[in-house]
Design a protein around this motif. Structure first.
Motif, short mmCIF file in Angstrom:
data_model
loop_
_atom_site.label_atom_id
_atom_site.label_comp_id
_atom_site.label_asym_id
_atom_site.label_seq_id
_atom_site.Cartn_x
_atom_site.Cartn_y
_atom_site.Cartn_z
N VAL A 170 5.04 -3.94 -0.80
CA VAL A 170 5.01 -3.08 0.39
C VAL A 170 4.84 -3.88 1.68
O VAL A 170 4.77 -3.29 2.75
N GLY A 171 4.78 -5.19 1.59
CA GLY A 171 4.48 -5.99 2.76
C GLY A 171 5.68 -6.60 3.45
O GLY A 171 5.51 -7.42 4.35
N ARG A 214 -1.67 0.73 7.35
CA ARG A 214 -1.88 -0.72 7.52
C ARG A 214 -2.93 -1.23 6.55
O ARG A 214 -2.77 -2.29 5.95
N ARG A 219 -1.29 -1.45 3.08
CA ARG A 219 -0.43 -2.63 3.01
C ARG A 219 -1.25 -3.90 2.85
O ARG A 219 -0.95 -4.76 2.03
#
Length: 173
Positions: A128-129, A140, A143
């Motif tokens: 997911v980054g 955020r 992640r």
């Protein structure tokens, strides 16, 4: 005991790859195929998705629904078991919702993996980054937590495979 981490984006083919690898290992060792599922059927679409995945795996798979207690479930695996954990990012989401300490839970999972009597465990997670910075604090944090968890898991396994467009690329092992 072999530990494999399979990482990829949504619909990249990571689950198909992990299940095929587990089938091969279980056939070689004569062990039980175990899926440790972290998803919860919180709505109709997810319930249908879970049912479809169970049907695709077939009856030779034992499915255990483990939304939170993943380290305990890994520790309870039996000798010759070949287990697939699907998936770490759903587990992370469940942990965040339960306000659990993510780093502690990740370390507990790693300890359980190293102590498990199973023949093999294959862990699946979503990368997911690699996208844009999310526009809200919760996304955020998710992640960031996923990135830290992935680094810890990648450091603890024998083999690391990234899947892109159905193609595996071995990064470790």
């Amino acid at each position: 005991m072999s530990l494999t981490f399979v990482l990829g984006g949504a619909r990249s083919g990571k689950t198909r790859y992990a299940l095929a690898e587990a089938d091969r290992l279980a056939a070689e060792g004569g062990g039980r195929r175990v899926l440790l599922a972290t998803a919860e059927a919180l709505d109709g679409e997810m319930a249908a998705r879970i049912a479809r995945h169970q049907a695709e795996r077939g009856p030779e798979w034992t499915t255990l629904e483990i939304p939170l207690a993943l380290p305990r479930a890994v520790a309870a695996l039996q000798p010759r078991d070949v287990a697939v954990i699907d998936c770490l990012t759903l587990w992370l989401s469940n942990l965040m919702h339960a306000e659990a300490e993510i780093a502690e839970e990740t370390q507990a999972l790693i300890a359980a993996l190293h102590q498990s009597p199973a023949d093999a465990v294959i862990l699946i997670s979503n990368e997911v980054g690699q996208g844009i910075v999310p526009d809200n604090a919760l996304a955020r944090r998710f992640r960031d937590e996923a990135g830290w968890m992935h680094q810890a898991i990648a450091g603890a396994v024998d083999r690391m495979v990234v899947i892109q467009a159905g193609l595996p690329q071995v990064l470790k092992g």
